[in-house]
Design a protein around this motif. Structure first.
Motif, PDB file in Angstrom:
ATOM      1  N   TYR A 124       0.751  -1.103  -0.047  1.00  0.00           N
ATOM      2  CA  TYR A 124       0.080   0.039  -0.147  1.00  0.00           C
ATOM      3  C   TYR A 124       0.922   1.167  -0.072  1.00  0.00           C
ATOM      4  N   PRO A 125       0.490   2.179  -0.849  1.00  0.00           N
ATOM      5  CA  PRO A 125       1.395   3.269  -1.129  1.00  0.00           C
ATOM      6  C   PRO A 125       1.457   4.305   0.189  1.00  0.00           C
ATOM      7  N   LEU A 126       1.780   4.072   1.324  1.00  0.00           N
ATOM      8  CA  LEU A 126       1.745   4.911   2.232  1.00  0.00           C
ATOM      9  C   LEU A 126       3.154   4.719   3.175  1.00  0.00           C
ATOM     10  N   ASP A 127       3.613   5.752   3.916  1.00  0.00           N
ATOM     11  CA  ASP A 127       4.949   5.484   4.708  1.00  0.00           C
ATOM     12  C   ASP A 127       4.613   4.723   5.949  1.00  0.00           C
ATOM     13  N   GLU A 128       5.592   3.978   6.456  1.00  0.00           N
ATOM     14  CA  GLU A 128       5.446   2.910   7.407  1.00  0.00           C
ATOM     15  C   GLU A 128       4.794   3.531   8.797  1.00  0.00           C
ATOM     16  N   VAL A 129       5.275   4.917   9.123  1.00  0.00           N
ATOM     17  CA  VAL A 129       4.791   5.851  10.268  1.00  0.00           C
ATOM     18  C   VAL A 129       3.196   5.500  10.218  1.00  0.00           C
ATOM     19  N   ASN A 130       2.656   6.046   9.043  1.00  0.00           N
ATOM     20  CA  ASN A 130       1.138   6.117   8.756  1.00  0.00           C
ATOM     21  C   ASN A 130       0.535   5.141   8.971  1.00  0.00           C
ATOM     22  N   LYS A 131       1.189   4.311   8.348  1.00  0.00           N
ATOM     23  CA  LYS A 131       0.590   2.546   8.198  1.00  0.00           C
ATOM     24  C   LYS A 131       0.478   2.262   9.559  1.00  0.00           C
ATOM     25  N   ARG A 132       1.446   2.315  10.359  1.00  0.00           N
ATOM     26  CA  ARG A 132       1.323   1.608  11.787  1.00  0.00           C
ATOM     27  C   ARG A 132       0.235   2.410  12.684  1.00  0.00           C
ATOM     28  N   PHE A 133       0.256   3.691  12.315  1.00  0.00           N
ATOM     29  CA  PHE A 133      -0.742   4.652  13.082  1.00  0.00           C
ATOM     30  C   PHE A 133      -1.933   4.167  12.615  1.00  0.00           C
ATOM     31  N   VAL A 134      -2.307   3.953  11.277  1.00  0.00           N
ATOM     32  CA  VAL A 134      -3.719   3.376  10.997  1.00  0.00           C
ATOM     33  C   VAL A 134      -4.018   1.992  11.572  1.00  0.00           C
ATOM     34  N   LEU A 135      -2.831   1.080  11.525  1.00  0.00           N
ATOM     35  CA  LEU A 135      -3.086  -0.290  11.982  1.00  0.00           C
ATOM     36  C   LEU A 135      -3.423  -0.165  13.469  1.00  0.00           C
ATOM     37  N   ASN A 136      -2.728   0.659  14.072  1.00  0.00           N
ATOM     38  CA  ASN A 136      -3.080   0.371  15.653  1.00  0.00           C
ATOM     39  C   ASN A 136      -4.387   1.019  15.888  1.00  0.00           C
ATOM     40  N   GLN A 137      -4.678   2.101  15.157  1.00  0.00           N
ATOM     41  CA  GLN A 137      -6.235   2.682  15.298  1.00  0.00           C
ATOM     42  C   GLN A 137      -7.104   1.511  15.058  1.00  0.00           C
ATOM     43  N   THR A 138      -7.171   1.118  13.812  1.00  0.00           N
ATOM     44  CA  THR A 138      -8.136  -0.087  13.252  1.00  0.00           C
ATOM     45  C   THR A 138      -8.070  -1.186  14.249  1.00  0.00           C
ATOM     46  N   LEU A 139      -6.730  -1.830  15.012  1.00  0.00           N
ATOM     47  CA  LEU A 139      -7.096  -2.853  15.805  1.00  0.00           C
ATOM     48  C   LEU A 139      -7.604  -2.513  17.156  1.00  0.00           C
ATOM     49  N   ALA A 140      -7.417  -1.266  17.563  1.00  0.00           N
ATOM     50  CA  ALA A 140      -8.123  -1.003  18.694  1.00  0.00           C
ATOM     51  C   ALA A 140      -9.684  -0.978  18.573  1.00  0.00           C
ATOM     52  N   ASP A 141     -10.114  -0.501  17.386  1.00  0.00           N
ATOM     53  CA  ASP A 141     -11.434  -0.344  17.040  1.00  0.00           C
ATOM     54  C   ASP A 141     -11.975  -1.714  17.252  1.00  0.00           C
ATOM     55  N   LEU A 142     -11.273  -2.524  16.393  1.00  0.00           N
ATOM     56  CA  LEU A 142     -11.836  -3.940  16.398  1.00  0.00           C
ATOM     57  C   LEU A 142     -12.016  -4.671  17.775  1.00  0.00           C
ATOM     58  N   ARG A 143     -10.964  -4.591  18.474  1.00  0.00           N
ATOM     59  CA  ARG A 143     -10.745  -4.892  19.939  1.00  0.00           C
ATOM     60  C   ARG A 143     -12.136  -4.501  20.563  1.00  0.00           C
ATOM     61  N   GLN A 144     -12.339  -3.154  20.686  1.00  0.00           N
ATOM     62  CA  GLN A 144     -13.584  -2.675  21.374  1.00  0.00           C
ATOM     63  C   GLN A 144     -14.702  -3.035  20.919  1.00  0.00           C
ATOM     64  N   LYS A 145     -14.736  -3.430  19.438  1.00  0.00           N
ATOM     65  CA  LYS A 145     -16.316  -4.058  19.017  1.00  0.00           C
ATOM     66  C   LYS A 145     -16.343  -5.898  19.573  1.00  0.00           C
ATOM     67  N   ILE A 146     -15.150  -6.241  19.670  1.00  0.00           N
ATOM     68  CA  ILE A 146     -15.227  -7.680  19.922  1.00  0.00           C
ATOM     69  C   ILE A 146     -15.722  -7.816  21.400  1.00  0.00           C
ATOM     70  N   LEU A 147     -15.099  -6.775  22.339  1.00  0.00           N
ATOM     71  CA  LEU A 147     -15.375  -6.660  23.740  1.00  0.00           C
ATOM     72  C   LEU A 147     -16.813  -6.294  23.837  1.00  0.00           C
TER      73      LEU A 147
END
Ligand SMILES: *Cc1c(COP(=O)(O)O)cnc(C)c1O
Length: 460
Positions: A24-47
């Motif tokens: 995906y054409p985005l730098d790693e810092v931004n990718k990490r940021f998006v990943l962490n954000q999305t995973l946190a969202d998913l965890r909330q939804k699971i809980l």
């Protein structure tokens, strides 16, 4: 049940290595940021048991969706292949890493913006930059506003409203983006006393104007910025004008770019100019300069000089409107701190690095690019190039550079140029002699991987 689902979420590194995310054409810092954000969202939804099933496919889809949202922003990263270092349309200076890190540290929580940690009382937001500016420029006091245009306006409005300002005809200029000195002066409530001619102004012209215009209270020197008069011309220096000052005539210089130290020591081909410190030592009461030109930091207008004048400026109601945010202060403080050591500044402030590095460094970046790209619709030809500083700094000065000429088979230059503008990370090239050229002076080492990825994955 939810614990079981939570365990199924892979770690961030694993996801970063997943091919679709990796490409995906985005730098790693931004990718990490998006990943962490999305995973946190998913965890909330699971809980909350909003999600009852989870697998890699669902996770990747959610991440890609967020990445796409991010990519639809209006303000986006572009690759600057123009070779213009301070490209105003492309955002002028790129920030030093130290400034970016400090920005995150200060702005991701609270900070002592207007709180004095010693007295434990309300503090002054100007003091954060004043000490370092005193150290670097020898000024008595300082204040910082939104940009240099507002610095000029604020100074004129504070000191010369309903008074007259003496200015050389050769310096009564337009700087670009419709910033016209005569209009700024008019809007500030001051009047102009034009002296000299377009090409020649002498000390005596100032002297006569001071004698003949009792309501004049300022000699204003303006850096000519993006043009130069060569040949039959004469200007006066701050040093020559200083003796003409009286109790009621201020000497103010708008330096535009403003340098902290003499850059010609590191690049002999540049034109030598007064540093901010030189002008203050030579007798300027105030010197004004931009934060995002040669200084290499955030957009700001920096005013340094006499304490009593700075105090007046800070009392002007307009100052409250034009002052900078803590975001800018955090960036500027970190950049200015790098200037305590010239070598460190040259190495770590990208603007200075680009201006002072040897041409071999640029060649290395071109070679790395050529090594990593595979020939497809285009081929690349390595050529010599001339980069410029831009941003109205050191007009006429060129810097040796290396570039690649983009050769293409079946398409017109305009078509390729359009395509480059539409890539996930747009590439802005230099158009010269009907060729499309990517100048590597303005491409950072860390951007090459992205550039290669974008080029290697062009699809029509
Ligand atoms: C660039 C420039 C300005 C305007 O500065 P900004 O920071 O862009 O507002 C004003 N004066 C001079 C001489 C300049 O070169």
């Amino acid at each position: 049940m939810s614990q079981e689902l939570l365990r199924k979420i892979p770690n961030v590194q694993e996801l970063l290595n997943h091919s679709e995310i990796k490409n995906y054409p985005l730098d790693e810092v931004n990718k990490r940021f998006v990943l962490n954000q999305t995973l946190a969202d998913l965890r909330q939804k699971i809980l909350k048991q909003d999600i009852r099933e989870i697998n890699n496919e669902i996770i990747i889809k959610a991440i890609l969706e967020t990445l796409d949202q991010k990519n639809s922003y209006s303000l986006r990263k572009v690759i600057n292949g123009t070779g213009v270092i301070l490209h105003t349309n492309l955002g002028r200076s790129i920030l030093p890493r130290e400034s970016l890190l400090n920005f995150i540290e200060i702005n991701s929580g609270y900070a002592n913006v207007e709180y004095d940690l010693e007295t434990q009382k309300r503090g002054n937001r100007e003091k954060h930059l004043e000490k370092i500016l005193q150290e670097l420029t020898g000024c008595e006091a300082s204040c910082v506003v939104n940009n240099n245009a507002s610095a000029v306006f604020l100074v004129l409005n504070t000191l010369s409203k309903n008074k007259k300002i003496i200015i050389s005809r050769g310096e009564n200029v337009e700087i670009g983006g419709s910033f016209r000195i005569p209009e700024i002066i008019k809007a500030s409530g001051a009047k102009i006393v034009d002296i000299g001619t377009t090409n020649k102004t002498y000390e005596n012209d100032y002297k006569l104007a001071i004698e003949e215009e009792p309501s004049a209270n300022m000699m204003l020197k303006i850096h000519k910025s993006n043009y130069d008069i060569i040949g039959f011309s004469h200007t006066t220096s701050i040093k020559e004008l200083a003796p003409l000052k009286t109790d009621k005539i201020y000497l103010v210089e708008d330096q535009g770019s403003g340098t902290i130290f003499d850059l010609t020591r590191y690049n002999q081909k540049l034109t030598k100019e007064n540093t901010v410190k030189d002008s203050l030592q030579d007798g300027a009461d105030l010197v004004l300069f931009s934060g995002d030109k040669l200084l290499g930091s955030a957009q700001a207008g920096i005013i340094v000089g006499k304490k009593e004048l700075i105090a007046k400026i800070k009392k002007n109601q307009l100052f409250r409107m034009l002052r900078t945010s803590k975001m800018v202060t955090s960036i500027l403080e970190a950049t200015l701190s790098l200037y305590k050591d010239e070598e460190l500044a040259i190495k770590n402030i990208p603007t200075l690095k680009m201006i002072c590095e040897s041409v071999k460094e640029v060649e290395k970046r071109v070679d790395l690019f050529l090594k990593l790209t595979h020939e497809s619709l285009f081929s690349f030809e390595k050529i010599n190039s001339q980069a410029t500083i831009g941003g109205g700094s050191l007009p006429g000065d060129e810097i040796e550079s290396w570039a690649v000429k983009v050769n293409y088979k079946d398409f017109s230059l305009n078509k390729i140029n359009d395509l480059f503008h539409k890539l996930p990370t747009p590439i802005i090239c230099k158009l010269q002699n009907k060729s499309l050229i990517i100048d590597f002076k303005t491409i950072q080492e860390h951007e090459i991987e992205r550039l290669v990825e974008v080029i290697n994955n062009v699809n029509w």
